[in-house]
Enzyme design. Structure first.
Site, mmCIF file in Angstrom:
data_model
loop_
_atom_site.group_PDB
_atom_site.id
_atom_site.type_symbol
_atom_site.label_atom_id
_atom_site.label_comp_id
_atom_site.label_asym_id
_atom_site.label_seq_id
_atom_site.Cartn_x
_atom_site.Cartn_y
_atom_site.Cartn_z
ATOM 1 C CG HIS A 33 -1.778 1.178 1.391
ATOM 2 N ND1 HIS A 33 -3.145 1.142 1.184
ATOM 3 C CD2 HIS A 33 -1.490 2.459 1.758
ATOM 4 C CE1 HIS A 33 -3.643 2.346 1.395
ATOM 5 N NE2 HIS A 33 -2.659 3.168 1.754
ATOM 6 C CD GLU A 34 1.612 3.792 3.551
ATOM 7 O OE1 GLU A 34 2.018 4.846 3.015
ATOM 8 O OE2 GLU A 34 0.480 3.688 4.053
ATOM 9 C CG HIS A 37 0.329 5.986 -0.916
ATOM 10 N ND1 HIS A 37 -0.769 6.449 -1.607
ATOM 11 C CD2 HIS A 37 -0.157 5.450 0.241
ATOM 12 C CE1 HIS A 37 -1.861 6.198 -0.915
ATOM 13 N NE2 HIS A 37 -1.513 5.591 0.215
#
Length: 222
Positions: A33-34, A37
């Site tokens: 997820h990170e 980003h």
């Protein structure tokens, strides 16, 4: 959830499977997820995530321990936010929204993959312990969808607030961001008292049902 175990709603075996799936989310899903980003921000022209060592799948670069604990207990939580400097983007509002969306989108993709693997496991339902592997993929899909929906809440510091920025005047958005730390406390309080349970469960259930339908389509012809 561990709260279900404590209330007696889960058997010991399924609770163990839930904990394993939660740990998988903490050590695999949250880093993805990170990373999503950071990778998206880098592609759009901001190299801050790279300089800060966030372009990695190493879970210890991303884990927020309170957020990880919330995943174990409630089924949704957070990791350390990736720092992004929107001044480096060609179109700051648009590109910031794209970066914000990348994380929840990665959760939706992982949930879909989990449901595909669940359908594969169902083909071997005659095996004695295959049911626990099915539980694993069910929990993995559920938590990923919960994470996506939770992070899309338009309240700082969640990803949804960055999406909201694309539609708000800068003056209003930056005024809201001044109170980011207080919004975080409010979110934690709402999670604790269960106020968010109904809307999160409803939205997550709708998305999960849609993904489940799509994931089952290739297996309907077998």
């Amino acid at each position: 959830m561990l709260s279900s175990l404590l209330s007696g709603n889960l058997s010991f075996a399924t609770a163990v499977v839930y904990v394993i799936s939660s740990l998988t989310v903490i050590f695999l899903t949250l880093p993805i997820h990170e990373f999503a980003h950071g990778y998206t921000a880098t592609k759009l022209g901001d190299y801050t995530p790279r300089y800060q060592g966030r372009l990695t799948l190493n879970p210890f670069a991303h884990i927020d321990y309170i957020g990880a604990l919330c995943i174990l207990i409630f089924g949704f939580g957070w990791a350390k936010p990736v720092s992004v400097n929107s001044a480096n983007f060609e179109n700051p509002k648009r590109d910031m929204a794209i970066v914000a969306l990348a994380g929840p989108l990665s959760n939706i993709i992982l949930a879909f993959i989990s449901l595909l693997l669940l359908n594969v496991c169902s083909l071997f339902s005659g095996f004695k312990y295959i049911i626990y592997l099915c539980y694993f993929f069910i929990y993995l899909a559920q938590i990923n969808v919960y994470l996506a929906v939770f992070n899309l809440i338009p309240i700082p510091p969640l990803d949804g607030s960055r999406l909201l920025a694309a539609f708000l005047p800068n003056r209003i958005y930056y005024s809201l961001m001044r109170y980011e730390r207080y919004f975080f406390i409010v979110i934690f309080a709402l999670i604790w008292v269960g106020v968010l349970d109904v809307p999160l469960d409803y939205l997550s259930g709708a998305i999960l049902n849609g993904l489940d339908y799509l994931a089952a389509l290739p297996f309907k012809f077998m």
